[in-house]
Design a protein around this motif. Structure first.
Motif, PDB file in Angstrom:
ATOM      1  N   GLY A  35       0.817  -1.213   0.000  1.00  0.00           N
ATOM      2  CA  GLY A  35       0.000   0.000   0.000  1.00  0.00           C
ATOM      3  C   GLY A  35       0.847   1.258   0.000  1.00  0.00           C
ATOM      4  N   LYS A  38       2.268   1.855  -3.403  1.00  0.00           N
ATOM      5  CA  LYS A  38       1.246   2.351  -4.341  1.00  0.00           C
ATOM      6  C   LYS A  38       1.005   3.848  -4.178  1.00  0.00           C
ATOM      7  N   GLU A  39       1.244   4.351  -2.976  1.00  0.00           N
ATOM      8  CA  GLU A  39       1.067   5.786  -2.744  1.00  0.00           C
ATOM      9  C   GLU A  39       2.388   6.543  -2.843  1.00  0.00           C
ATOM     10  N   ARG A 336      -3.040   0.362   1.980  1.00  0.00           N
ATOM     11  CA  ARG A 336      -2.972   1.499   1.066  1.00  0.00           C
ATOM     12  C   ARG A 336      -3.719   2.707   1.628  1.00  0.00           C
TER      13      ARG A 336
END
Lengths: 356, 356, 356
Positions: A35, A38-39, A336
């Motif tokens: 997560g 992904k950020e 995430r």
């Protein structure tokens, strides 16, 4: 806290463009690292002993770097090194449990969520005070073991992953099972189906299910697998097994995804809102991930038997989304969502409101 | 093998740009065809009798062509036709079971995976020799039924989908249940929760969780549904049901997705690695999909009760990915992973290392 | 229907470019709204009391507008207002149950699916007539309670979500449990594993699994969670619990995703086809979503214990697709499939064939 930590000061010294998200390599770390990446965050895995190799098998969840320590307590000694990397720590159940609540409270690192919740969560009496004063229904307590006149669950304080819990139907069962060297707690055994509700509370988001102090979300729901209780029925009745000295145990070994009857969702949100609102009154708030562990009776009533005030491993089936988070955003795990919250806080200069 | 098959020769004659992936229309064929197509292969479904129509309902998994046969043995007679289509066969449980292990070994077609594993897998004694000599813990064997002094599971050799297994708690239970016309095997009944671990081993991939002979992956985990054992408790205790002459049975009817406690993953990979390493020592390797069928006890220890050395139907819930494969690549089923492996082997001219 | 509704006339007056998909805010409404929006429809949520806030938490499933009513019957009075918005109603279980089958039949609004099915579905005798005359196997009926000589399930007519069902093993169990003020129905208790098969039947689609009257699809499969039967075994045997006056109940509280053994799919499609074909003969068809609620025995035979002729809540785990619908199209829930069907009907001017 014995000595007040200067978290605000630490954050001030941080390079906000180079924040590293760190957690201990276990529990829900795959999801947290995946997560975070992904950020757009850097990631750091704190590995207690040689646990790093499995990340080679999951490239999307492999942290950018590892900090290898020999034991949990070594983490406490290496905080300066971590602060230099602009680390924000995501605590999870194993992290807090193995470090110890007292040590965790003293950890000189910015951590996601409110550490003050620990005092209320780790003491079953205070946990009950918090939730029941919020208007949340819990299984009844049986203060005196001699008064057991219906099925009860005997739980030890701070028991790890359900180890040692037992069911008693009367005082003689209790005497047979109890370990008097530990603190225990007797509660009514509530019949029903279990739903572990994975919430997220944001004090900084403005759109969504708004409550007094921010926005409440429901990201997913799981049911825990417990060894050996889940499958022991296959061998015979509990009465028969007892004769063979086979007793049920409640050790968490995994999780399955579930959804709850849609008509129960208003109650689900109402309970989450109550827990959060009361947390703000009692100890400055409950923000980030939390989980209400519930039983739904055949009267469609919820009984909450526990609260976990951080990411739970029950979110692991939902690494690419759940039937609930899919209605908010594609590919949204709790891991995430945590990273998004930190991202939003950085951008709006509100890190102090979600970190402690 | 009675007569050595010249697989290398067959592959030499193949047009590598026109490989067709084929399997029997059952078990996990939807996933195999869907995965093959995603990797750009032609597909061929071998249909025993009239089973083709259901593929109309699942267009992404509909094979490009069918070969209709009247019985499994007809497949053996039509291998030339299949070789002309550059067919690589993906064996699955039903394929091997219904064709018969002996016939399958003689099948004059390139097949994915190592056929030599069959000798070790289909004989429960050799399977145990393989796994225990690899350092993998299995339920204990009770050699003599008269010695049954705790719950045991009696399994017949080569039993189809769990049919006929039974639980005995003592010798009298055993005598009541046993069918002496079949070869059987008595093992300790291990209490716990079941996890069917879906691995993939590649001798040709270079990145990932590296072991002595290649790269090990964990693609997903399921739990099997078994009829009638799973829901018989709803009717009463086993003791009571026995009086009504209702006995438990263990026939696989479906699968549910699960995840395992993250702290158990190092053990999961260690077990997979041991099984593969030992397979290379004993019979030239275990490559492609395989499954360890395990029980996790309340001491968080694994007991492996069986190994399946090819794709298992438990991968079917994960046709678009799992909480594990999603951390490797989007939309990765075991079926698709198999096709990728063949693609990689074609490109690097290593087909001989994954085909037998 | 007492008075024939002029649905064709209503549809004629509709602006086909501005159709609004509406349903009652409960049951599977999140999925219906999410699916409708994905297909480009406006959405309207009929909220009985204050249930609207939860949609703030699920922005993708939040209807464009709400119609707030104080009780279900108010819906009947506000149909003109809804028709002005070109509303097509998607009925679900709670909608029909709380409005009442009679009132639902009279609802002066175009509704998705065939309302004439209600007469056959809500009466257990007619339901049985329909399915058994189609060649579908059901649990046997025990007409006389005194003849109970093996486990049976006693069901009340029109029972809500399984409430009040009970198991009896003999006449004395029956007498102990029965509520004579309600109509009941005694059926053989079939041992096995439960699969709730979510079908979709389109009379207007031309590609796919073709049957006499159109195309049959299988979108997903779930298993229901029922409180308290699912977890009561953890407390002790039913015999023991009975002494404590703890009885099993069968109230649906949620759903888990499952897949079925692939070799059973031909039977799954065969059963669906039979139910639909017979529905066309008996009452003009079964189109749209429907569900066969089945038990698979250890002989791998299906017993269908109920049919639901509209979207079931068991589809809720599959809001972004299932292992079955993923083989048709990405991101296809039953809710979205319904919206697609309406879209196709609008485009091909066949709304009259899927609406009643």
């Amino acid at each position: 806290m014995a000595k007040e930590l200067d978290i605000a000061g630490m954050l001030e010294g941080y390079d906000k463009d180079k924040i590293t998200i760190a957690t201990v390599c276990s529990h829900s770390s795959l999801q947290i690292f995946d997560g975070a990446r992904k950020e757009g965050f850097r990631t750091l895995g704190i590995s207690v002993g040689e646990r790093m190799k499995i990340y080679d098998a999951f490239p999307k969840a492999k942290p950018d770097e590892f900090l290898k320590v020999d034991g949990y307590s070594e983490i406490l000694e290496r905080t300066e090194e971590l602060r230099e990397k602009n680390v924000i720590v995501i605590p999870h159940g194993s992290f807090v449990e193995y470090l110890g609540a007292d040590e965790f409270r003293k950890l000189a690192l910015p951590t996601f969520g409110n550490r003050r919740v620990l005092k209320w969560e780790s003491d079953r009496n205070k946990e009950r005070e918090w939730l029941t004063s919020a208007g949340i229904s819990m299984p009844e307590i049986v203060p005196n073991p001699e008064d057991i006149n219906r099925p009860v669950l005997v739980k030890y304080h701070g028991a790890k992953g359900g180890r040692g819990f037992f069911i008693a139907k009367d005082y003689s069962d209790f005497k047979l099972g109890i370990d008097h060297t530990k603190e225990y707690h007797i509660q009514e055994y509530v019949m029903g189906t279990r739903y572990y509700l994975h919430y997220f509370f944001s004090p900084i988001k403005t759109e969504g299910y708004r409550t007094k102090n921010g926005v409440l979300e429901l990201l997913s729901i799981d049911r825990r697998d417990e060894s050996n209780i889940d499958e022991m029925y296959k061998l015979g009745s509990q009465e028969e097994l007892k004769k063979m000295r086979v007793f049920p145990s409640f050790v968490v070994t995994g999780n399955i995804p579930v959804v709850i009857r849609e008509s129960l969702l208003p109650k689900v949100f109402d309970m989450g809102e109550r827990a959060v609102n009361r947390a703000y009154e009692l100890f400055g708030g409950l923000y980030g991930s939390f989980c209400l562990e519930t039983i739904v009776t055949d009267q469609l009533e919820f009984k909450v038997f526990e609260i976990s005030s951080r990411i739970v491993a029950g979110t692991n089936p939902f690494i690419s989304g759940s039937p609930y988070s899919d209605l908010m955003q594609e590919d949204l795990s709790t891991g995430r969502r945590i990273a998004q919250e930190i991202r939003l806080a950085v951008e709006t200069e509100q890190l102090g409101r979600i970190i402690s």
